[in-house]
Write a protein that holds these residues in place. Sequence first.
Motif, mmCIF file in Angstrom:
data_model
loop_
_atom_site.group_PDB
_atom_site.id
_atom_site.type_symbol
_atom_site.label_atom_id
_atom_site.label_comp_id
_atom_site.label_asym_id
_atom_site.label_seq_id
_atom_site.Cartn_x
_atom_site.Cartn_y
_atom_site.Cartn_z
ATOM 1 N N ASP A 1 0.826 -1.207 0.000
ATOM 2 C CA ASP A 1 0.000 0.000 0.000
ATOM 3 C C ASP A 1 0.863 1.261 0.000
ATOM 4 O O ASP A 1 0.554 2.234 -0.701
ATOM 5 C CB ASP A 1 -0.933 0.004 1.215
ATOM 6 C CG ASP A 1 -2.011 -1.064 1.124
ATOM 7 O OD1 ASP A 1 -2.279 -1.552 0.000
ATOM 8 O OD2 ASP A 1 -2.580 -1.417 2.184
ATOM 9 N N GLU A 2 1.950 1.255 0.773
ATOM 10 C CA GLU A 2 2.853 2.408 0.799
ATOM 11 C C GLU A 2 3.497 2.620 -0.572
ATOM 12 O O GLU A 2 3.587 3.760 -1.049
ATOM 13 C CB GLU A 2 3.940 2.213 1.854
ATOM 14 C CG GLU A 2 3.464 2.294 3.275
ATOM 15 C CD GLU A 2 4.542 1.928 4.281
ATOM 16 O OE1 GLU A 2 5.699 1.694 3.876
ATOM 17 O OE2 GLU A 2 4.221 1.877 5.475
ATOM 18 N N LEU A 3 3.937 1.553 -1.193
ATOM 19 C CA LEU A 3 4.548 1.676 -2.517
ATOM 20 C C LEU A 3 3.547 2.155 -3.567
ATOM 21 O O LEU A 3 3.889 2.958 -4.439
ATOM 22 C CB LEU A 3 5.170 0.342 -2.933
ATOM 23 C CG LEU A 3 6.417 -0.077 -2.165
ATOM 24 C CD1 LEU A 3 6.835 -1.484 -2.572
ATOM 25 C CD2 LEU A 3 7.549 0.901 -2.404
ATOM 26 N N GLU A 4 2.313 1.672 -3.486
ATOM 27 C CA GLU A 4 1.285 2.131 -4.422
ATOM 28 C C GLU A 4 1.023 3.622 -4.243
ATOM 29 O O GLU A 4 0.831 4.351 -5.212
ATOM 30 C CB GLU A 4 -0.008 1.344 -4.229
ATOM 31 C CG GLU A 4 0.036 -0.049 -4.791
ATOM 32 C CD GLU A 4 -1.233 -0.831 -4.525
ATOM 33 O OE1 GLU A 4 -2.058 -0.411 -3.687
ATOM 34 O OE2 GLU A 4 -1.389 -1.886 -5.160
ATOM 35 N N ALA A 5 1.029 4.086 -3.003
ATOM 36 C CA ALA A 5 0.823 5.510 -2.741
ATOM 37 C C ALA A 5 1.979 6.326 -3.314
ATOM 38 O O ALA A 5 1.766 7.388 -3.914
ATOM 39 C CB ALA A 5 0.687 5.748 -1.243
ATOM 40 N N LYS A 6 3.205 5.841 -3.146
ATOM 41 C CA LYS A 6 4.361 6.549 -3.702
ATOM 42 C C LYS A 6 4.301 6.600 -5.217
ATOM 43 O O LYS A 6 4.573 7.621 -5.835
ATOM 44 C CB LYS A 6 5.659 5.869 -3.255
ATOM 45 C CG LYS A 6 6.039 6.146 -1.835
ATOM 46 C CD LYS A 6 7.358 5.475 -1.494
ATOM 47 C CE LYS A 6 7.720 5.687 -0.036
ATOM 48 N NZ LYS A 6 8.977 5.009 0.312
ATOM 49 N N ILE A 7 3.935 5.494 -5.835
ATOM 50 C CA ILE A 7 3.827 5.446 -7.294
ATOM 51 C C ILE A 7 2.737 6.402 -7.771
ATOM 52 O O ILE A 7 2.891 7.096 -8.780
ATOM 53 C CB ILE A 7 3.560 3.998 -7.770
ATOM 54 C CG1 ILE A 7 4.798 3.136 -7.545
ATOM 55 C CG2 ILE A 7 3.145 3.962 -9.229
ATOM 56 C CD1 ILE A 7 4.579 1.666 -7.775
ATOM 57 N N GLY A 8 1.637 6.462 -7.035
ATOM 58 C CA GLY A 8 0.546 7.376 -7.392
ATOM 59 C C GLY A 8 0.981 8.827 -7.320
ATOM 60 O O GLY A 8 0.625 9.637 -8.194
ATOM 61 N N THR A 9 1.752 9.187 -6.324
ATOM 62 C CA THR A 9 2.210 10.566 -6.202
ATOM 63 C C THR A 9 3.225 10.907 -7.288
ATOM 64 O O THR A 9 3.247 12.010 -7.805
ATOM 65 C CB THR A 9 2.814 10.848 -4.810
ATOM 66 O OG1 THR A 9 3.897 9.934 -4.571
ATOM 67 C CG2 THR A 9 1.776 10.700 -3.724
#
Length: 76
Positions: free
Chosen positions: A62-70
């Motif tokens: 979830d943290e990596l997905e959030a970083k990729i989204g940003t």
Amino acid sequence: MIEGLVSVLILAFLTLIFGLIKDLLIVIIPQIILILVVIYLLVRVRVKISKAEKEKLRTKIDELEAKIGTIGTKKE
């Protein structure tokens, strides 16, 4: 905790073998009960560890997905 349970399991098996050799029922029955309880506890501990690892991996994803989204929104 797992190491302690494994050492108790090994000692219980050794005592059970000794009880079987000497044919002592007073030793055999408690050792069988002890072995069953320790195996049950080992399985429970292992299941809890695997659930915790799975949850930890899920939070990482979830943290990596959030970083990729940003990162994706910054480039647009």
